[in-house]
Design a protein around this motif. Structure first.
Motif, PDB file in Angstrom:
ATOM      1  N   THR A 168      13.312  -7.573 -11.541  1.00  0.00           N
ATOM      2  CA  THR A 168      13.551  -6.402 -10.689  1.00  0.00           C
ATOM      3  C   THR A 168      12.306  -5.991  -9.901  1.00  0.00           C
ATOM      4  O   THR A 168      12.404  -5.662  -8.719  1.00  0.00           O
ATOM      5  CB  THR A 168      14.046  -5.199 -11.512  1.00  0.00           C
ATOM      6  N   GLU A 169      11.144  -6.037 -10.531  1.00  0.00           N
ATOM      7  CA  GLU A 169       9.926  -5.614  -9.827  1.00  0.00           C
ATOM      8  C   GLU A 169       9.595  -6.561  -8.680  1.00  0.00           C
ATOM      9  O   GLU A 169       9.171  -6.133  -7.607  1.00  0.00           O
ATOM     10  CB  GLU A 169       8.740  -5.518 -10.791  1.00  0.00           C
ATOM     11  N   LEU A 172       0.824  -1.218   0.000  1.00  0.00           N
ATOM     12  CA  LEU A 172       0.000   0.000   0.000  1.00  0.00           C
ATOM     13  C   LEU A 172       0.856   1.265   0.000  1.00  0.00           C
ATOM     14  O   LEU A 172       0.430   2.313  -0.475  1.00  0.00           O
ATOM     15  CB  LEU A 172      -0.908   0.018   1.234  1.00  0.00           C
ATOM     16  N   LYS A 173       2.070   1.169   0.539  1.00  0.00           N
ATOM     17  CA  LYS A 173       2.939   2.338   0.675  1.00  0.00           C
ATOM     18  C   LYS A 173       3.905   2.513  -0.493  1.00  0.00           C
ATOM     19  O   LYS A 173       4.660   3.481  -0.529  1.00  0.00           O
ATOM     20  CB  LYS A 173       3.751   2.225   1.969  1.00  0.00           C
ATOM     21  N   GLN A 174       3.902   1.549  -1.437  1.00  0.00           N
ATOM     22  CA  GLN A 174       4.888   1.580  -2.514  1.00  0.00           C
ATOM     23  C   GLN A 174       4.401   2.372  -3.727  1.00  0.00           C
ATOM     24  O   GLN A 174       3.330   2.073  -4.276  1.00  0.00           O
ATOM     25  CB  GLN A 174       5.260   0.154  -2.940  1.00  0.00           C
ATOM     26  N   PRO A 175       5.170   3.359  -4.174  1.00  0.00           N
ATOM     27  CA  PRO A 175       4.763   4.168  -5.327  1.00  0.00           C
ATOM     28  C   PRO A 175       4.692   3.375  -6.632  1.00  0.00           C
ATOM     29  O   PRO A 175       4.003   3.782  -7.569  1.00  0.00           O
ATOM     30  CB  PRO A 175       5.849   5.250  -5.404  1.00  0.00           C
ATOM     31  N   ASP A 176       5.413   2.246  -6.699  1.00  0.00           N
ATOM     32  CA  ASP A 176       5.422   1.447  -7.931  1.00  0.00           C
ATOM     33  C   ASP A 176       4.187   0.554  -8.083  1.00  0.00           C
ATOM     34  O   ASP A 176       4.006  -0.073  -9.134  1.00  0.00           O
ATOM     35  CB  ASP A 176       6.680   0.566  -7.986  1.00  0.00           C
ATOM     36  N   VAL A 177       3.380   0.460  -7.039  1.00  0.00           N
ATOM     37  CA  VAL A 177       2.162  -0.357  -7.110  1.00  0.00           C
ATOM     38  C   VAL A 177       1.040   0.476  -7.730  1.00  0.00           C
ATOM     39  O   VAL A 177       0.829   1.629  -7.352  1.00  0.00           O
ATOM     40  CB  VAL A 177       1.741  -0.846  -5.697  1.00  0.00           C
ATOM     41  N   GLN A 178       0.328  -0.119  -8.685  1.00  0.00           N
ATOM     42  CA  GLN A 178      -0.731   0.609  -9.389  1.00  0.00           C
ATOM     43  C   GLN A 178      -1.885   0.946  -8.447  1.00  0.00           C
ATOM     44  O   GLN A 178      -2.202   0.195  -7.526  1.00  0.00           O
ATOM     45  CB  GLN A 178      -1.251  -0.220 -10.563  1.00  0.00           C
ATOM     46  N   ASP A 179      -2.535   2.072  -8.725  1.00  0.00           N
ATOM     47  CA  ASP A 179      -3.628   2.545  -7.865  1.00  0.00           C
ATOM     48  C   ASP A 179      -4.764   1.532  -7.764  1.00  0.00           C
ATOM     49  O   ASP A 179      -5.354   1.360  -6.692  1.00  0.00           O
ATOM     50  CB  ASP A 179      -4.176   3.879  -8.391  1.00  0.00           C
ATOM     51  N   ILE A 180      -5.062   0.861  -8.867  1.00  0.00           N
ATOM     52  CA  ILE A 180      -6.158  -0.116  -8.854  1.00  0.00           C
ATOM     53  C   ILE A 180      -5.846  -1.285  -7.907  1.00  0.00           C
ATOM     54  O   ILE A 180      -6.726  -1.815  -7.230  1.00  0.00           O
ATOM     55  CB  ILE A 180      -6.469  -0.630 -10.288  1.00  0.00           C
ATOM     56  N   ILE A 207      11.672  -8.253  -6.901  1.00  0.00           N
ATOM     57  CA  ILE A 207      12.610  -7.985  -5.804  1.00  0.00           C
ATOM     58  C   ILE A 207      12.255  -6.671  -5.114  1.00  0.00           C
ATOM     59  O   ILE A 207      12.207  -6.582  -3.889  1.00  0.00           O
ATOM     60  CB  ILE A 207      14.064  -7.949  -6.322  1.00  0.00           C
ATOM     61  N   LYS A 208      11.953  -5.664  -5.915  1.00  0.00           N
ATOM     62  CA  LYS A 208      11.659  -4.336  -5.381  1.00  0.00           C
ATOM     63  C   LYS A 208      10.393  -4.327  -4.533  1.00  0.00           C
ATOM     64  O   LYS A 208      10.289  -3.579  -3.557  1.00  0.00           O
ATOM     65  CB  LYS A 208      11.510  -3.345  -6.542  1.00  0.00           C
ATOM     66  N   LEU A 209       9.419  -5.164  -4.903  1.00  0.00           N
ATOM     67  CA  LEU A 209       8.135  -5.185  -4.191  1.00  0.00           C
ATOM     68  C   LEU A 209       8.051  -6.325  -3.176  1.00  0.00           C
ATOM     69  O   LEU A 209       6.968  -6.686  -2.728  1.00  0.00           O
ATOM     70  CB  LEU A 209       6.977  -5.276  -5.192  1.00  0.00           C
ATOM     71  N   ASP A 210       9.204  -6.869  -2.812  1.00  0.00           N
ATOM     72  CA  ASP A 210       9.237  -7.877  -1.755  1.00  0.00           C
ATOM     73  C   ASP A 210       9.574  -7.166  -0.445  1.00  0.00           C
ATOM     74  O   ASP A 210      10.561  -6.420  -0.366  1.00  0.00           O
ATOM     75  CB  ASP A 210      10.296  -8.942  -2.067  1.00  0.00           C
ATOM     76  N   ARG A 211       8.776  -7.396   0.579  1.00  0.00           N
ATOM     77  CA  ARG A 211       8.917  -6.673   1.855  1.00  0.00           C
ATOM     78  C   ARG A 211      10.291  -6.873   2.499  1.00  0.00           C
ATOM     79  O   ARG A 211      10.845  -5.958   3.111  1.00  0.00           O
ATOM     80  CB  ARG A 211       7.813  -7.141   2.809  1.00  0.00           C
ATOM     81  N   TYR A 212      10.845  -8.069   2.353  1.00  0.00           N
ATOM     82  CA  TYR A 212      12.122  -8.376   2.993  1.00  0.00           C
ATOM     83  C   TYR A 212      13.317  -7.916   2.162  1.00  0.00           C
ATOM     84  O   TYR A 212      14.365  -7.557   2.706  1.00  0.00           O
ATOM     85  CB  TYR A 212      12.234  -9.882   3.258  1.00  0.00           C
ATOM     86  N   LEU A 213      13.164  -7.932   0.834  1.00  0.00           N
ATOM     87  CA  LEU A 213      14.274  -7.571  -0.052  1.00  0.00           C
ATOM     88  C   LEU A 213      14.293  -6.092  -0.431  1.00  0.00           C
ATOM     89  O   LEU A 213      15.333  -5.566  -0.820  1.00  0.00           O
ATOM     90  CB  LEU A 213      14.203  -8.411  -1.332  1.00  0.00           C
ATOM     91  N   HIS A 214      13.164  -5.438  -0.325  1.00  0.00           N
ATOM     92  CA  HIS A 214      13.035  -4.038  -0.769  1.00  0.00           C
ATOM     93  C   HIS A 214      14.127  -3.104  -0.239  1.00  0.00           C
ATOM     94  O   HIS A 214      14.708  -2.333  -1.019  1.00  0.00           O
ATOM     95  CB  HIS A 214      11.655  -3.500  -0.389  1.00  0.00           C
TER      96      HIS A 214
END
Length: 385
Positions: free
Chosen positions: A275-276, A20-28, A278-285
């Protein structure tokens, strides 16, 4: 323990709160995650988390809902306290422990970390068996991983290891390896994480933390940047447990095999696809940029190891990128001491200058010898005094 065949619901919730806090996650997708979070909080009467999310403007204030959840909590706690009192008065030690455990799990369910930890300690005083004490540590570790409380996690892992000195079964010992591996990965100790994960591949039962597919994902990612080629082939590329699952994880098989087979263009393609994830993984971010640098160091070093000198153009062609890109990349890695080569800009050539292992050992010995002599001289002065 509960949830041995499925991920602990609070950890799924933690993943959604993170996304919910990640800018790379789409609004939908965020709308869906927000609905899921609200439904879960409401279903489990998670008053502490609800109040935090309202304060952070993630959820809207609903006074009637808050009052309703608080009333249900008070009612449930009254029942749990009555069961504890009844067990203490009329039943045996085992029933007393179970009644206290039920109260601990209730606090975990509603997300009251402080009271959950407090009552887990009370439950521990009623617990004799090492295995049951270990289960309480696993509950504590799950609380730690919910909000990434590394101090709590570290202390709990140490506690679990000391418990194992008293006994404990292999199944719980193997599960602890995965917990510790996740802690190591989350704190950027990828080498130890890989060793612990690889040691747990054939005995994995820690489904409360994550599914087996995710476990393999973490195992491959940590192994690629920490193992030499021979170990990678033996423990990862040819591992039957990994081979049965790796195809289900997008880009991971191509990522691993193209690296090992020196198919650099395919590697960069798979790398971009991963890359996405890894970037959107809570532990790896938190380690995303670091991991990106490390994996590029591995792949560039592997390519350059085959040559004494090679043109920048040939390397760019092998990776399927522009000459300018490779030039900038290598300059950065050479300056940081990550690659042992130099660029001849005029000739457009890369010349490798791998350090001589024997010379490096000689220099290290001289340095250690100087250090030892200094210590002896200081000691002699103290003795003379």
């Amino acid at each position: 323990m509960e949830g041995e065949e499925s991920q602990q619901p609070q950890l799924i919730l933690a993943d959604k709160l993170f996304l919910l806090k990640q800018p790379d996650v789409q609004d939908i997708d965020k709308v869906r995650f927000k609905e899921d979070v609200f439904s879960f909080v409401k279903e489990h009467d998670m008053v502490p988390l609800y109040e935090t999310l309202v304060a952070d403007s993630v959820l809207d204030t609903d006074r009637a809902l808050l009052d309703s959840m608080r009333a249900k909590i008070d009612d449930e706690l009254k029942k749990l306290d009555e069961k504890i009192a009844d067990a203490e008065e009329n039943l045996g030690e085992s029933e007393v422990r179970e009644a206290h455990l039920a109260k601990s799990l209730f606090f975990i369910r509603i997300g009251d970390k402080e009271k959950a930890l407090e009552h887990l300690k009370v439950t521990e005083t009623k617990t004799v068996a090492v295995g049951q004490k270990m289960d309480l540590v696993f509950y504590t570790l799950q609380l730690g991983f919910f909000d990434m409380d590394f101090d709590l996690i570290s202390k709990s892992i140490d506690k679990a290891k000391s418990l194992f000195e008293e006994g404990g079964d292999w199944e719980r010992k193997n599960r602890l390896k995965v917990y510790e591996g996740l802690f190591c990965m989350s704190t950027r100790n990828f080498k130890k994480a890989a060793a612990l994960f690889l040691d747990s591949i054939s005995t994995f039962t820690t489904y409360e933390l994550f599914p087996y597919d995710t476990f393999i994902f973490y195992t491959v990612l940590t192994s690629i940047i920490t193992l030499d080629r021979v170990s990678l082939k033996q423990k990862v590329v040819d591992a039957p447990e990994i081979l049965t699952v790796i195809g289900k994880i997008p880009h991971l098989s191509e990522f691993l095999n193209s690296l090992y087979d020196c198919q650099y263009k395919s590697f960069f393609s798979a790398f971009a696809g991963l890359t996405e994830q890894i970037k959107l993984d809570r532990y790896l971010h938190p380690h995303f940029r670091y991991y990106m640098r490390e994996i590029r160091t591995v792949i560039y070093s592997q390519f350059l190891e085959s040559y004494k000198s090679v043109t920048i153009e040939a390397m760019a062609k092998a990776f399927g990128v522009s000459v300018d890109f490779i030039d900038v990349e290598l300059s950065r890695f050479i300056a940081a001491g990550k690659l042992h080569c130099k660029i001849d800009k005029v000739a457009g050539v890369l010349e490798t200058n791998r350090p001589d292992a024997k010379n490096a050992l000689y220099q290290a010995t001289i340095k250690q010898g100087d250090f030892l002599l200094n210590r002896i001289q200081k000691l002699s002065r103290v003795i003379d005094l």
